[in-house]
Scaffold this active site. Structure first.
Site, PDB file in Angstrom:
ATOM      1  N   LYS A 148       0.861  -1.192   0.000  1.00  0.00           N
ATOM      2  CA  LYS A 148       0.000   0.000   0.000  1.00  0.00           C
ATOM      3  C   LYS A 148       0.887   1.227   0.000  1.00  0.00           C
ATOM      4  O   LYS A 148       1.696   1.409   0.915  1.00  0.00           O
ATOM      5  CB  LYS A 148      -0.906  -0.006   1.235  1.00  0.00           C
ATOM      6  CG  LYS A 148      -1.635   1.335   1.491  1.00  0.00           C
ATOM      7  CD  LYS A 148      -2.532   1.288   2.729  1.00  0.00           C
ATOM      8  CE  LYS A 148      -3.095   2.681   3.051  1.00  0.00           C
ATOM      9  NZ  LYS A 148      -3.959   2.684   4.260  1.00  0.00           N
ATOM     10  N   ASP A 180      -2.635  10.307   3.566  1.00  0.00           N
ATOM     11  CA  ASP A 180      -4.023   9.902   3.766  1.00  0.00           C
ATOM     12  C   ASP A 180      -4.748  10.961   4.588  1.00  0.00           C
ATOM     13  O   ASP A 180      -4.669  10.966   5.816  1.00  0.00           O
ATOM     14  CB  ASP A 180      -4.053   8.534   4.472  1.00  0.00           C
ATOM     15  CG  ASP A 180      -5.470   8.016   4.659  1.00  0.00           C
ATOM     16  OD1 ASP A 180      -6.403   8.609   4.086  1.00  0.00           O
ATOM     17  OD2 ASP A 180      -5.626   7.001   5.384  1.00  0.00           O
ATOM     18  N   LYS A 224     -10.091  12.879   8.167  1.00  0.00           N
ATOM     19  CA  LYS A 224      -9.555  12.571   9.488  1.00  0.00           C
ATOM     20  C   LYS A 224      -9.536  13.844  10.324  1.00  0.00           C
ATOM     21  O   LYS A 224      -9.423  14.951   9.780  1.00  0.00           O
ATOM     22  CB  LYS A 224      -8.112  12.070   9.355  1.00  0.00           C
ATOM     23  CG  LYS A 224      -7.986  10.689   8.749  1.00  0.00           C
ATOM     24  CD  LYS A 224      -6.530  10.231   8.760  1.00  0.00           C
ATOM     25  CE  LYS A 224      -6.392   8.852   8.145  1.00  0.00           C
ATOM     26  NZ  LYS A 224      -7.052   7.783   8.928  1.00  0.00           N
ATOM     27  N   ASP A 248       1.745   6.600   5.387  1.00  0.00           N
ATOM     28  CA  ASP A 248       0.735   5.642   4.932  1.00  0.00           C
ATOM     29  C   ASP A 248       1.164   4.896   3.657  1.00  0.00           C
ATOM     30  O   ASP A 248       0.406   4.109   3.097  1.00  0.00           O
ATOM     31  CB  ASP A 248      -0.608   6.359   4.732  1.00  0.00           C
ATOM     32  CG  ASP A 248      -1.800   5.440   4.944  1.00  0.00           C
ATOM     33  OD1 ASP A 248      -1.633   4.394   5.607  1.00  0.00           O
ATOM     34  OD2 ASP A 248      -2.885   5.756   4.428  1.00  0.00           O
ATOM     35  N   ASP A 293     -12.123   7.038   3.971  1.00  0.00           N
ATOM     36  CA  ASP A 293     -10.894   6.827   4.740  1.00  0.00           C
ATOM     37  C   ASP A 293     -10.489   5.352   4.771  1.00  0.00           C
ATOM     38  O   ASP A 293      -9.389   5.015   5.188  1.00  0.00           O
ATOM     39  CB  ASP A 293     -11.085   7.355   6.164  1.00  0.00           C
ATOM     40  CG  ASP A 293      -9.776   7.580   6.891  1.00  0.00           C
ATOM     41  OD1 ASP A 293      -8.715   7.526   6.229  1.00  0.00           O
ATOM     42  OD2 ASP A 293      -9.805   7.821   8.115  1.00  0.00           O
ATOM     43  N   GLU A 337      -9.378   3.561   2.431  1.00  0.00           N
ATOM     44  CA  GLU A 337      -8.909   3.652   1.048  1.00  0.00           C
ATOM     45  C   GLU A 337      -7.843   2.621   0.721  1.00  0.00           C
ATOM     46  O   GLU A 337      -7.710   2.223  -0.438  1.00  0.00           O
ATOM     47  CB  GLU A 337      -8.375   5.072   0.767  1.00  0.00           C
ATOM     48  CG  GLU A 337      -6.910   5.330   1.147  1.00  0.00           C
ATOM     49  CD  GLU A 337      -6.640   5.218   2.641  1.00  0.00           C
ATOM     50  OE1 GLU A 337      -7.597   5.290   3.427  1.00  0.00           O
ATOM     51  OE2 GLU A 337      -5.462   5.050   3.019  1.00  0.00           O
ATOM     52  N   ARG A 384      -7.581  -0.517   1.286  1.00  0.00           N
ATOM     53  CA  ARG A 384      -8.122  -1.780   0.753  1.00  0.00           C
ATOM     54  C   ARG A 384      -8.573  -1.616  -0.694  1.00  0.00           C
ATOM     55  O   ARG A 384      -8.544  -2.574  -1.456  1.00  0.00           O
ATOM     56  CB  ARG A 384      -9.247  -2.274   1.680  1.00  0.00           C
ATOM     57  CG  ARG A 384     -10.415  -1.345   1.774  1.00  0.00           C
ATOM     58  CD  ARG A 384     -11.291  -1.633   2.994  1.00  0.00           C
ATOM     59  NE  ARG A 384     -10.693  -1.149   4.244  1.00  0.00           N
ATOM     60  CZ  ARG A 384     -11.238  -1.307   5.446  1.00  0.00           C
ATOM     61  NH1 ARG A 384     -12.378  -1.962   5.578  1.00  0.00           N
ATOM     62  NH2 ARG A 384     -10.642  -0.843   6.523  1.00  0.00           N
TER      63      ARG A 384
END
Ligand code: BES
Ligand code: MN
Ligand code: ZN
Length: 491
Positions: free
Chosen positions: A254, A259, A266, A277, A336, A338, A340
């Site tokens: 990933k 993010d 967030k 991230d 959020d 994201e 996956r």
């Protein structure tokens, strides 16, 4: 990358030891029985070591602990580091002893009397790993480190053995540098450019741009990145060191360079941490660097999905439905969740294109794994006991803590959507890391051995860890390098 220590090797010469400037390190076992080189230091210092032993100074110390004597008489050095370590210390103890030396690093040269040790190269690795610093954005000039010389009876042999080990440290530093780098510097484009330089090592690098991914139908990955000015990219690193035609191991990462959470934004507090991230992609890149550097006899393909999860008028909305490359539709309940969405398409592409023998993905996927396992241990999810065990064994041997978590159909039911094939979150906060893993599993073929590593807690840590100062740890790089060696490479 920031390589903090230059390492050299010298033949044991006890006169040179007396004249050495800077610092000298000597190993003394906790039973106080001095090796020949320690005896020589003892004589030069008029019995300093035997006095320490006889007065019980070492009694309460653990292997790897150290006592520093300043301006020892009889030596030219400014300091003598007396490190508690037995001749037959374990790899772990040897690395910890190196860590203690890494901590005392400075601009002074360090001479390490490595002779009585079974694992001198691991002392070196510990020292080098712990001496890492991320100084890219400090304008004050940093003093160059003084360098470390390992003095041993057979420097040529030890130097040869140290080569692959130091290439491991280099890979860990590459990962740490990437993870520590802020998102205005490490854009998706810059990340891809840094990977492209690894072609010099013999890696085959290819990049799927947004238009290529659109053609392949990667609507899940693209939906995460299209709110950002940074273009989404899927970068592939291929290492062909094994037999021609042999199915590769696929490593998937990933790579969310930042993010914000997207429209499901967030909170401000701590959002700056989301610069890490892309930690999964950072680990994959570091491992591929090592495999190429040490010319591993294995076929491994690394794939990283590089995107930025931003807020804009083009950003994905909660409630949007996107179509993955696999063809399954996904209702994006929470923008959020994201990671996956990115992994869904990269996992599917990895299987379609490379027909791998197995897949290991790494992702800073869920805050829930931090609640469960803290910053000490990564979460492991798998559909294959053999691959999972092999990974856990490699991780344990490298001191990178990992713990297998459960999966199951009952968790999968939480992903049901009213209007699409699935939704991207599991409803409440319960079992958040498991529902995330269940989501990924939908994009892994049933017969494909697969391990998912949730590294949200371990990728970057706010306190010093044994082998790293606070910040990016490089967790997983050494375990995966070892896994490739033990599971795929001959001998
Ligand atoms: N990148 C985060 C997970 C994360 C949290 C990594 C803290 C490192 C430290 C991920 O994209 C995320 O936001 N996950 C959500 C999922 C939720 C919306 C279902 C989370 O964990 O809150
Ligand atoms: Mn997120
Ligand atoms: Zn994320």
């Amino acid at each position: 990358m920031t390589s903090p220590v230059s390492v050299s090797f010298a033949e044991t010469d006890l006169d040179a030891l007396a004249e050495a400037p800077g610092r000298v390190a000597v190993f003394v076992p906790s039973d106080g029985r001095l090796s020949p080189s320690a005896r020589r230091v003892n004589r030069l210092t008029k019995g300093a070591l035997t006095r320490m032993v006889e007065r019980g100074a070492l009694d309460k110390l653990k292997p790897g602990d150290l006592i520093t004597l300043a301006w020892p008489s009889g030596l030219a050095a400014e300091a003598l580091d007396v490190v508690v370590l037995a001749r037959n210390a374990t790899v772990e103890e040897s690395r910890r002893a190196g860590v203690a030396l890494g901590r005392v690093k400075g601009d002074k040269a360090l001479l390490v009397l490595g002779d009585p040790l079974r694992h001198p190269v691991d002392v070196l690795l510990g020292a080098v790993l712990r001496a890492y610093e991320f100084t890219t954005h400090k304008t004050a000039e940093t003093k160059p480190a003084g360098g470390l010389t390992l003095m041993v009876g057979n420097p040529a042999a030890i130097e040869a053995a140290a080569g692959p080990v130091l290439s491991v440290a280099e890979g860990v530093f590459l990962t740490r540098d990437l993870v520590n780098e802020p998102a205005n510097h490490l854009t998706t484009t810059e990340f891809a450019a840094r990977i492209a330089t690894m072609a010099d090592l013999g890696l085959k690098i290819s990049v799927l741009e947004e238009k290529d991914m659109a053609k392949l139908g990667m609507g899940a990955l693209l939906s995460v990145g299209h709110g950002s000015i940074s273009p989404s990219k899927l970068v592939v690193m291929e290492w062909q060191g094994g037999a021609k035609g042999e199915a590769p191991l696929a490593l998937v990462g990933k790579g969310v360079i930042f993010d914000t959470g997207g429209i499901s934004m967030k909170p401000a507090a701590g959002m700056e941490d989301m610069t890490m991230d892309m930690g999964g992609a950072g680990v994959v890149t570091g491992v591929m660097h090592i495999l190429a550097r040490r010319k591993a006899q294995a076929n491994v393909v690394g794939l990283v999905g590089l995107v930025e999860n931003m807020v804009s008028d083009r950003a994905t909305r909660p409630g949007d439905v996107v179509t993955s490359m696999k063809g399954d539709t996904i209702e994006v309940i929470n923008t959020d969740a994201e990671g996956r969405l990115v992994l869904a398409d990269v996992l599917w592409y990895a299987q379609e294109k490379y027909k791998p023998r197995g897949i290991i993905d790494l992702a800073t996927l869920t805050g829930a794994i931090i609640i469960g396992l803290g910053h000490e241990t990564a979460g492991v999810f798998s559909n294959d006991d053999a691959l999972c065990k092999a990974f856990l064994k490699a991780a344990e041997a490298e001191g990178e803590a990992a713990w297998r978590m459960p999966m199951g159909a009952v968790y999968d039911e939480k992903l049901a959507s009213q209007i699409a094939d699935m939704r991207n979150v599991g409803g409440g906060r319960e079992a958040g890391s498991i529902t995330a893993a269940q989501f990924l599993k939908r994009f892994v073929r049933a017969d494909m051995p697969w391990v998912h590593l949730d590294i949200a807690g371990v990728a970057s840590v706010k306190a010093d860890t044994p082998y790293a100062p606070k910040g990016a740890s490089g967790w997983g790089v050494m375990a995966l390098n070892r896994l490739v060696a033990e599971m795929i490479e001959p001998g």
